[in-house]
Scaffold this motif. Structure first.
Motif, PDB file in Angstrom:
ATOM      1  N   ILE A  33      38.002  41.805  35.392  1.00 10.20           N
ATOM      2  CA  ILE A  33      37.263  40.777  36.117  1.00 10.20           C
ATOM      3  C   ILE A  33      38.027  39.469  36.020  1.00 10.20           C
ATOM      4  O   ILE A  33      38.312  38.980  34.934  1.00 10.20           O
ATOM      5  N   MET A  34      38.357  38.927  37.164  1.00 10.86           N
ATOM      6  CA  MET A  34      39.014  37.622  37.224  1.00 10.86           C
ATOM      7  C   MET A  34      38.017  36.621  37.806  1.00 10.86           C
ATOM      8  O   MET A  34      37.601  36.750  38.944  1.00 10.86           O
ATOM      9  N   GLY A  35      37.615  35.668  37.036  1.00 10.96           N
ATOM     10  CA  GLY A  35      36.657  34.676  37.508  1.00 10.96           C
ATOM     11  C   GLY A  35      35.229  35.201  37.406  1.00 10.96           C
ATOM     12  O   GLY A  35      34.955  36.218  36.788  1.00 10.96           O
ATOM     13  N   LYS A  36      34.337  34.475  38.045  1.00  9.31           N
ATOM     14  CA  LYS A  36      32.929  34.850  38.003  1.00  9.31           C
ATOM     15  C   LYS A  36      32.593  35.763  39.168  1.00  9.31           C
ATOM     16  O   LYS A  36      33.122  35.627  40.263  1.00  9.31           O
ATOM     17  N   ILE A  37      31.691  36.679  38.923  1.00  7.32           N
ATOM     18  CA  ILE A  37      31.217  37.601  39.956  1.00  7.32           C
ATOM     19  C   ILE A  37      30.021  36.957  40.640  1.00  7.32           C
ATOM     20  O   ILE A  37      29.082  36.514  39.976  1.00  7.32           O
ATOM     21  N   GLY A  38      30.063  36.953  41.953  1.00  5.95           N
ATOM     22  CA  GLY A  38      28.975  36.380  42.724  1.00  5.95           C
ATOM     23  C   GLY A  38      27.949  37.431  43.115  1.00  5.95           C
ATOM     24  O   GLY A  38      28.087  38.618  42.815  1.00  5.95           O
ATOM     25  N   GLU A  39      26.935  36.975  43.816  1.00  4.47           N
ATOM     26  CA  GLU A  39      25.862  37.876  44.225  1.00  4.47           C
ATOM     27  C   GLU A  39      26.346  38.980  45.171  1.00  4.47           C
ATOM     28  O   GLU A  39      25.947  40.137  45.004  1.00  4.47           O
ATOM     29  N   PRO A  40      27.227  38.688  46.156  1.00  2.00           N
ATOM     30  CA  PRO A  40      27.692  39.782  47.040  1.00  2.00           C
ATOM     31  C   PRO A  40      28.433  40.890  46.292  1.00  2.00           C
ATOM     32  O   PRO A  40      28.242  42.070  46.586  1.00  2.00           O
ATOM     33  N   GLU A  41      29.254  40.513  45.313  1.00  2.96           N
ATOM     34  CA  GLU A  41      29.966  41.524  44.528  1.00  2.96           C
ATOM     35  C   GLU A  41      29.000  42.349  43.685  1.00  2.96           C
ATOM     36  O   GLU A  41      29.162  43.558  43.541  1.00  2.96           O
TER      37      GLU A  41
END
Length: 123
Positions: free
Chosen positions: A83-91
Motif C-alpha cells: 500500500i502506497m499512501g492512503k486508501i480512499g473509499e473507491p479503492e
C-alpha cells in the motif's frame, strides 16, 4: 480437631491464591487483546482515509465477518508494503466487491422424490 481446622485454613488460602491467579491471567489477556485492538486501529487509521474508515465501520456493524476479512487484508498488505499512501473509499469499495465475489455461495437444490412401491405382486 486441630488438624481439621489447619487443613481447612490451608484449603481456604489455596483457593484464594488460585482465584487471584486466575483473575490476573484474565486481566492480562484482556490487556493484551486491548493492545492488539489499538494497534489494529492505528494501522487502519494510517492506511485509510476518513471516508473509507467510516465505510468500514458501517460495514462492521452490519457484517462483522466481512469487515474483519477486509481489515486483515489491509493490515497484511500494509505489512508487505503493498500500500502506497492512503486508501480512499473507491479503492475500499473495489476490495469489498472482490471479497464478495470470492464469498458468493452457490445454492443447489436437489429434489428427492419418494418412490412408493405400489406393486401388488409382492403380496
Amino acid at each position: 480437631m486441630g488438624d481439621d481446622a489447619a487443613l481447612e485454613a490451608i484449603r481456604q488460602k489455596r483457593m484464594a491464591e488460585m482465584q487471584a491467579g486466575s483473575q490476573d491471567e484474565g486481566n492480562k489477556a484482556m490487556e493484551q487483546q486491548a493492545r492488539q485492538q489499538e494497534m489494529k486501529n492505528n494501522i487502519l487509521s494510517a492506511i485509510l482515509d476518513q471516508k473509507a474508515r467510516a465505510r468500514l465501520n458501517t460495514i462492521a456493524q452490519v457484517k462483522p465477518d466481512r469487515a474483519r476479512k477486509v481489515e486483515m487484508m489491509l493490515i497484511n498488505m500494509s505489512q508487505r508494503r503493498q500500500i502506497m499512501g492512503k486508501i480512499g473509499e473507491p479503492e475500499l469499495i473495489k476490495m469489498l466487491e472482490e471479497i464478495s465475489k470470492a464469498d458468493t455461495k452457490t445454492t443447489k437444490v436437489n429434489f428427492d422424490r419418494r418412490r412408493v412401491d405400489l406393486d401388488s405382486d409382492s403380496d
